[in-house]
Design a protein around this motif. Structure first.
Motif, PDB file in Angstrom:
ATOM      1  N   GLY A   1      67.996  52.786  88.710  1.00 12.91           N
ATOM      2  CA  GLY A   1      66.721  52.620  89.206  1.00 12.91           C
ATOM      3  C   GLY A   1      66.253  51.086  88.818  1.00 12.91           C
ATOM      4  O   GLY A   1      65.955  50.112  89.635  1.00 12.91           O
ATOM      5  N   ILE A   2      67.015  50.829  87.521  1.00 11.59           N
ATOM      6  CA  ILE A   2      66.673  49.225  87.040  1.00 11.59           C
ATOM      7  C   ILE A   2      67.652  48.332  88.106  1.00 11.59           C
ATOM      8  O   ILE A   2      67.129  47.195  88.390  1.00 11.59           O
ATOM      9  N   ILE A   3      68.858  48.888  88.074  1.00 12.38           N
ATOM     10  CA  ILE A   3      69.514  47.998  88.786  1.00 12.38           C
ATOM     11  C   ILE A   3      69.037  47.709  90.365  1.00 12.38           C
ATOM     12  O   ILE A   3      69.194  46.612  90.972  1.00 12.38           O
ATOM     13  N   LEU A   4      68.408  48.788  90.979  1.00 14.24           N
ATOM     14  CA  LEU A   4      67.956  48.640  92.363  1.00 14.24           C
ATOM     15  C   LEU A   4      66.820  47.613  92.219  1.00 14.24           C
ATOM     16  O   LEU A   4      66.683  46.736  93.060  1.00 14.24           O
ATOM     17  N   LEU A   5      65.863  47.654  91.169  1.00 13.59           N
ATOM     18  CA  LEU A   5      64.760  46.571  91.114  1.00 13.59           C
ATOM     19  C   LEU A   5      65.404  45.226  91.143  1.00 13.59           C
ATOM     20  O   LEU A   5      64.741  44.363  91.506  1.00 13.59           O
ATOM     21  N   GLU A   6      66.611  44.896  90.169  1.00 14.80           N
ATOM     22  CA  GLU A   6      66.953  43.746  90.107  1.00 14.80           C
ATOM     23  C   GLU A   6      67.366  43.206  91.460  1.00 14.80           C
ATOM     24  O   GLU A   6      67.043  42.093  91.730  1.00 14.80           O
ATOM     25  N   VAL A   7      68.157  44.033  92.272  1.00 14.10           N
ATOM     26  CA  VAL A   7      68.751  43.712  93.495  1.00 14.10           C
ATOM     27  C   VAL A   7      67.425  43.187  94.475  1.00 14.10           C
ATOM     28  O   VAL A   7      67.523  42.170  94.822  1.00 14.10           O
ATOM     29  N   ALA A   8      66.510  44.321  94.366  1.00 12.19           N
ATOM     30  CA  ALA A   8      65.514  43.960  95.573  1.00 12.19           C
ATOM     31  C   ALA A   8      64.587  42.726  94.868  1.00 12.19           C
ATOM     32  O   ALA A   8      64.022  42.140  96.116  1.00 12.19           O
ATOM     33  N   THR A   9      64.365  42.391  93.758  1.00 14.16           N
ATOM     34  CA  THR A   9      63.542  41.472  93.353  1.00 14.16           C
ATOM     35  C   THR A   9      64.133  39.909  92.968  1.00 14.16           C
ATOM     36  O   THR A   9      63.495  39.083  92.738  1.00 14.16           O
ATOM     37  N   GLY A  10      65.388  40.373  92.504  1.00 14.25           N
ATOM     38  CA  GLY A  10      66.210  39.066  91.921  1.00 14.25           C
ATOM     39  C   GLY A  10      65.761  38.724  90.637  1.00 14.25           C
ATOM     40  O   GLY A  10      66.035  37.547  90.099  1.00 14.25           O
ATOM     41  N   GLU A  11      65.018  39.615  89.987  1.00 14.68           N
ATOM     42  CA  GLU A  11      64.709  39.378  88.629  1.00 14.68           C
ATOM     43  C   GLU A  11      65.472  40.065  87.713  1.00 14.68           C
ATOM     44  O   GLU A  11      65.993  41.095  87.855  1.00 14.68           O
ATOM     45  N   PRO A  12      65.628  39.653  86.211  1.00 15.49           N
ATOM     46  CA  PRO A  12      66.178  40.408  85.184  1.00 15.49           C
ATOM     47  C   PRO A  12      65.348  41.522  84.779  1.00 15.49           C
ATOM     48  O   PRO A  12      64.044  41.380  85.097  1.00 15.49           O
ATOM     49  N   PRO A  13      65.994  42.429  84.015  1.00 13.26           N
ATOM     50  CA  PRO A  13      64.986  43.602  83.424  1.00 13.26           C
ATOM     51  C   PRO A  13      64.192  43.179  82.627  1.00 13.26           C
ATOM     52  O   PRO A  13      62.997  43.712  82.782  1.00 13.26           O
ATOM     53  N   ILE A  14      64.265  42.143  81.988  1.00 10.66           N
ATOM     54  CA  ILE A  14      63.231  41.758  80.700  1.00 10.66           C
ATOM     55  C   ILE A  14      63.079  40.299  80.775  1.00 10.66           C
ATOM     56  O   ILE A  14      64.226  39.638  80.809  1.00 10.66           O
ATOM     57  N   LEU A  15      61.949  39.732  81.027  1.00 10.82           N
ATOM     58  CA  LEU A  15      61.592  38.455  81.048  1.00 10.82           C
ATOM     59  C   LEU A  15      60.552  38.196  79.863  1.00 10.82           C
ATOM     60  O   LEU A  15      59.624  38.904  79.936  1.00 10.82           O
ATOM     61  N   HIS A  16      61.193  37.351  78.955  1.00 10.72           N
ATOM     62  CA  HIS A  16      60.442  37.294  77.709  1.00 10.72           C
ATOM     63  C   HIS A  16      58.955  36.648  77.913  1.00 10.72           C
ATOM     64  O   HIS A  16      58.834  35.873  78.775  1.00 10.72           O
TER      65      HIS A  16
END
Length: 138
Positions: free
Chosen positions: A24-39
């Motif tokens: 699910g995290i990988i799907l969110l990365e693909v959909a948003t173009g964002e990494p899992p954690i943004l400081h």
């Protein structure tokens, strides 16, 4: 760290639902173009949930896509990803259910392609690959 199932922190056990969470995290990365954690901006699940409340998928989708996607398909992918990343493992779908939903999303994208959009063949390859995975012995 952004891919690890929250229940793993409490139990120390990885399960099939832990894999669903990570996917699910990988799907969110693909959909948003964002990494899992943004400081300074937190975890991708919280960031996406905040954006979803706007009701505007273009605020969620990777800006580099420039709107070149089927809106319903993108909503479906984001919805699937959020269900996969439920905090409670028992509320997450099986990978078989995830693959079925992704195939529906792919069909929407391919229908858009038939009407002159961009190719979705690489997404089809990913869905085919994922659908061959099964539970592994641990």
């Amino acid at each position: 760290m952004g891919y690890i199932d929250p229940e793993y922190y409490h139990t120390g056990r990885l399960t099939e639902s832990s894999n669903v969470y990570s996917f699910g995290i990988i799907l969110l990365e693909v959909a948003t173009g964002e990494p899992p954690i943004l400081h300074g901006h937190g975890h991708i699940v919280q960031r996406v949930k905040q954006k979803v409340t706007s009701g505007n998928i273009s605020l969620v989708a990777d800006a580099q896509l420039r709107g070149s996607y089927d809106v319903s398909s993108m909503w479906k992918v984001v919805d699937i990803a959020l269900v996969c990343t439920a905090d409670v493992a028992s509320q997450r779908p099986t990978m078989a259910a995830v693959v079925a939903q992704l195939k529906e999303s792919l069909a929407l994208e391919e229908a858009r392609e038939d009407m002159g959009g961009v190719t979705a063949s690489s997404m089809s390859d990913v869905v085919d690959m994922v659908s061959t995975f099964g539970p592994s012995a641990r």
